[in-house]
Design an enzyme around this catalytic site. Structure first.
Site, PDB file in Angstrom:
ATOM      1  N   GLU A 139      -4.748 -12.440   8.204  1.00 32.33           N
ATOM      2  CA  GLU A 139      -4.396 -11.220   7.460  1.00 32.33           C
ATOM      3  C   GLU A 139      -4.031 -11.570   6.023  1.00 32.33           C
ATOM      4  OE1 GLU A 139      -0.775  -7.971   7.242  1.00 32.33           O
ATOM      5  OE2 GLU A 139      -0.872  -9.362   8.926  1.00 32.33           O
ATOM      6  N   GLU A 189      -7.692  -6.408   7.596  1.00 34.41           N
ATOM      7  CA  GLU A 189      -7.538  -7.521   6.652  1.00 34.41           C
ATOM      8  C   GLU A 189      -7.780  -8.862   7.337  1.00 34.41           C
ATOM      9  OE1 GLU A 189      -4.468  -5.790   3.319  1.00 34.41           O
ATOM     10  OE2 GLU A 189      -3.588  -6.662   5.136  1.00 34.41           O
ATOM     11  N   ASP A 217      -6.240 -10.149   2.910  1.00 29.15           N
ATOM     12  CA  ASP A 217      -5.627  -9.332   1.869  1.00 29.15           C
ATOM     13  C   ASP A 217      -6.098  -9.789   0.490  1.00 29.15           C
ATOM     14  OD1 ASP A 217      -3.497  -7.437   0.829  1.00 29.15           O
ATOM     15  OD2 ASP A 217      -2.720  -9.323   0.050  1.00 29.15           O
ATOM     16  N   ASP A 255      -3.664  -4.151   9.501  1.00 25.63           N
ATOM     17  CA  ASP A 255      -3.555  -5.612   9.576  1.00 25.63           C
ATOM     18  C   ASP A 255      -4.825  -6.254  10.126  1.00 25.63           C
ATOM     19  OD1 ASP A 255      -0.963  -5.328   8.679  1.00 25.63           O
ATOM     20  OD2 ASP A 255      -0.037  -5.663  10.637  1.00 25.63           O
TER      21      ASP A 255
END
Length: 236
Positions: free
Chosen positions: A46, A129, A50, A126
């Protein structure tokens, strides 16, 4: 998880995995990892995803052109900042996870399986990502760009996301030109994945929004309120 269905899902997205385990890691919530005594969950991926989303979206926005007074121009710094902020909002990433079909493969603990609260929306954000992070590690940034073209960038091109001010800000600025009365977003219904919000201003309901999260419902209420406010100003 049904591995055959998941491999079909990857194939539909033009992904031939070199390392299938990294994708499974991207879809493993810590509650599932704890219950099954696994050493890995999606949190590290994650983090990577991101950063990948931010880079690809920033690069797309930097090169994006709009028509302005019959001429094409790039977005200015403020427009780029708003566009990126709007494209990576939590509710957009959560929607993208559902739109892509990732949520069908989420591995989550028994205690959370029936949870329909906003917490699940955060988990969907989440895993989107984390999946992007897995794609970056396994396939490279070009494949990440293709996934984002099918989701966030598509939503932007279709006008679902814009580079202008968000609807709540627009309504606030327009309303305050008329008077300084407070704008309230009232949650009137909270049933599982249905949240209904009323935007109240001038002692009247100016907009109603219904969505899976309160934040998204507030945005829809503001969007509807802008239309009503336009009628108000025309009659004034």
């Amino acid at each position: 998880m049904d591995n055959k269905k998941f491999l079909d899902f990857l194939k539909q997205n033009r992904i031939e995995p070199k390392n299938l385990s990294i994708y499974l890691e991207a879809l493993t919530h810590k509650s599932y990892a704890n219950e099954h005594k696994l050493t890995k969950n999606y949190q590290r991926l994650e983090f990577l995803g991101d950063a990948c989303v931010e880079w690809v979206i920033s690069n797309f926005i930097f090169n994006y052109k709009i028509k302005d007074n019959e001429k094409m121009r790039s977005l200015d710094e403020g427009e780029m900042t708003r566009a990126r902020s709007n494209m990576v909002r939590s509710e957009i990433l959560s929607y993208a996870a559902k739109d892509l079909g990732l949520t069908d493969f989420l591995m989550i603990g028994v205690g959370l399986e029936q949870d329909q609260s906003a917490r699940m929306e955060k988990i969907y954000e989440d895993i989107f990502e984390a999946f992007i992070g897995a794609v970056a590690q396994d396939q490279g940034i070009k494949k990440v760009s293709l996934i984002l073209e099918k989701t966030l960038i598509k939503y932007f091109r279709e006008g679902q996301i814009n580079y202008q001010k968000d609807y709540k800000t627009i309504f606030q600025e327009q309303a305050q030109r008329i008077n300084k009365k407070p704008i309230m977003y009232k949650l009137v219904r909270n049933e599982g994945d249905k949240k209904e919000v009323h935007l109240v201003w001038n002692d009247l309901i100016y907009g109603i929004g219904i969505a899976s999260t309160r934040k998204e419902a507030e945005i829809l209420a503001a969007k509807n309120a802008i239309l009503k406010l336009d009628d108000y100003t025309k009659k004034a």
